[in-house]
Design a protein around this motif. Structure first.
Motif, PDB file in Angstrom:
ATOM      1  N   ASP A 105       0.832  -1.212   0.000  1.00 37.10           N
ATOM      2  CA  ASP A 105       0.000   0.000   0.000  1.00 37.10           C
ATOM      3  C   ASP A 105       0.860   1.253   0.000  1.00 37.10           C
ATOM      4  O   ASP A 105       0.536   2.251  -0.677  1.00 37.10           O
ATOM      5  CB  ASP A 105      -0.924   0.010   1.223  1.00 37.10           C
ATOM      6  CG  ASP A 105      -2.100  -0.940   1.080  1.00 37.10           C
ATOM      7  OD1 ASP A 105      -2.396  -1.339  -0.059  1.00 37.10           O
ATOM      8  OD2 ASP A 105      -2.721  -1.282   2.108  1.00 37.10           O
ATOM      9  N   THR A 111       0.957   4.125  -3.105  1.00 37.41           N
ATOM     10  CA  THR A 111       0.558   5.534  -2.962  1.00 37.41           C
ATOM     11  C   THR A 111       1.703   6.501  -3.219  1.00 37.41           C
ATOM     12  O   THR A 111       1.539   7.704  -3.046  1.00 37.41           O
ATOM     13  CB  THR A 111      -0.006   5.784  -1.555  1.00 37.41           C
ATOM     14  OG1 THR A 111       0.973   5.402  -0.572  1.00 37.41           O
ATOM     15  CG2 THR A 111      -1.284   4.982  -1.332  1.00 37.41           C
ATOM     16  N   SER A 158      -5.121   4.472  -9.428  1.00 34.57           N
ATOM     17  CA  SER A 158      -4.970   5.545  -8.447  1.00 34.57           C
ATOM     18  C   SER A 158      -6.309   5.876  -7.800  1.00 34.57           C
ATOM     19  O   SER A 158      -7.367   5.442  -8.247  1.00 34.57           O
ATOM     20  CB  SER A 158      -4.397   6.801  -9.111  1.00 34.57           C
ATOM     21  OG  SER A 158      -5.344   7.369 -10.004  1.00 34.57           O
ATOM     22  N   ARG A 159      -6.238   6.669  -6.726  1.00 35.49           N
ATOM     23  CA  ARG A 159      -7.423   7.057  -5.971  1.00 35.49           C
ATOM     24  C   ARG A 159      -7.518   8.576  -5.872  1.00 35.49           C
ATOM     25  O   ARG A 159      -6.488   9.259  -5.770  1.00 35.49           O
ATOM     26  CB  ARG A 159      -7.358   6.510  -4.535  1.00 35.49           C
ATOM     27  CG  ARG A 159      -7.464   5.010  -4.409  1.00 35.49           C
ATOM     28  CD  ARG A 159      -7.160   4.581  -2.978  1.00 35.49           C
ATOM     29  NE  ARG A 159      -7.428   3.167  -2.787  1.00 35.49           N
ATOM     30  CZ  ARG A 159      -8.564   2.675  -2.307  1.00 35.49           C
ATOM     31  NH1 ARG A 159      -9.549   3.493  -1.942  1.00 35.49           N
ATOM     32  NH2 ARG A 159      -8.738   1.377  -2.181  1.00 35.49           N
TER      33      ARG A 159
END
Length: 262
Positions: free
Chosen positions: A23, A27, A136-137
Motif C-alpha cells: 500500500d 501511494t 490511483s485514488r
C-alpha cells in the motif's frame, strides 16, 4: 515464511506487514527507497528488506534504480477479478467511441470507501495532464465520478464520505454536507454529474453512473461504477457532453444485464 524472534514481538502479522508495504509503494508517485519505506511504514528496516525481497521474488514488487515499485504480477492478478474484468470489457468500446468523438480523457471508476479508484483511462489527441491514473485514488466528493456514483448509492455510503470530511481543494470544492446532498439530488434527477474544477484547478469533468437494479425494498438504482470525460476548463464544455456520457453509461448498464427503472 520465516519470521525472526524480533519480528514475532511486533503486533502485525506477516500478511499485514506485506500489505502495508504494498500500500505504501502504491501511494508513492515513484520508487520508494528502503529507508523511506521503513520510515513510512513504521517497520524495522531489516523487516522491510526481508519482506520486500520476498515480494520481489513473487513479482509483487520490482527493484528499480532507486528503490521499489509495484510489480507486474499485481496487474496480472487484477485482470482476473471477475467484476472488474467484465465491467472494463463492456465499457471499453463505448469509452473508445467517446475518446474518438471528443479527444478528451475518458475514465471508468468505482467507489471504494470514500475514494474513487480508476480502473480504466483512455487518452487522446487533446488530452491534458490530470492527477488520475489507472489504479490511483481520488476523494469521491470532489470528482465527477464520485458524485455520479454517490447519487445512486445508499445513504450509508454518502454518510461515510461526508463524515470523513470534505476539505477544500480549490475555490469551487463543495465542502458543506447539506449543499453536497442537494447536489446529489440534482444528479439523481438528471443522471449527470459535473466536476467544476472542484478537485484540480483548470480541470472539469462530466460523469454518469453505471447502475444496477435497485435493492429489494428500495426505490431507484444502485451505481456500481461511473463513466466520465475530463478536460481543461479553458476548452471543454461539460454541459455539451452530458448527453453523450449518459447515453454511453446507460448502454453499458444494459449490456451488463441490469434493467433500469428510469
Amino acid at each position: 515464511m520465516r519470521i525472526s524472534a524480533e519480528e514475532a514481538g511486533e503486533q502485525r502479522s506477516v500478511g499485514d506487514r506485506m500489505l502495508l508495504i504494498l500500500d505504501t509503494v502504491a501511494t508513492s508517485p515513484g520508487e520508494v527507497g528502503l529507508s523511506e519505506l521503513a520510515r513510512r511504514t513504521g517497520l524495522k528496516k531489516a523487516t522491510v528488506h526481508r519482506l520486500a525481497t520476498d515480494l520481489v521474488a513473487h513479482r509483487m514488487l520490482e527493484r528499480g534504480g532507486y528503490g521499489y515499485r509495484l510489480g507486474l504480477h499485481l496487474f496480472e492478478l487484477g485482470q482476473h477479478v471477475p467484476a472488474s474484468r467484465r465491467l472494463r470489457a463492456t465499457a471499453l468500446p463505448f469509452m473508445s467511441d467517446l475518446l474518438t468523438a471528443t479527444g478528451e480523457i475518458v475514465q471508468l471508476g468505482v467507489l471504494d470507501d470514500t475514494d474513487i479508484v480508476y480502473i480504466e483511462k483512455l487518452t487522446g489527441r487533446n488530452s491534458v495532464t490530470v492527477p488520475s491514473s489507472v489504479g490511483s485514488r481520488l476523494p469521491a466528493y470532489c470528482t465527477g465520478l464520485g458524485k455520479a456514483i454517490l447519487a445512486f448509492s445508499d445513504d450509508t455510503a454518502v454518510e461515510r464520505v461526508t463524515s470523513a470530511g470534505m476539505p477544500s481543494r480549490t475555490g469551487t470544492t463543495i465542502t458543506d454536507p447539506r449543499r453536497f446532498h442537494r447536489e446529489l439530488a440534482k444528479i439523481r434527477d438528471t443522471g449527470i454529474a459535473y466536476d467544476r474544477e472542484e478537485g484540480t484547478h483548470g480541470i472539469v469533468c462530466v460523469a454518469a453512473p453505471i447502475v444496477v437494479e435497485s435493492y429489494v425494498g428500495r426505490d431507484g438504482n444502485r451505481a456500481v461504477a461511473g463513466l466520465s470525460i475530463t478536460g481543461p476548463a479553458r476548452r471543454m464544455q461539460p454541459a455539451r457532453l452530458g448527453a453523450a456520457v449518459r447515453t454511453a453509461a446507460l448502454s453499458i448498464s444494459r449490456l451488463l444485464g441490469y434493467p433500469l427503472s428510469r
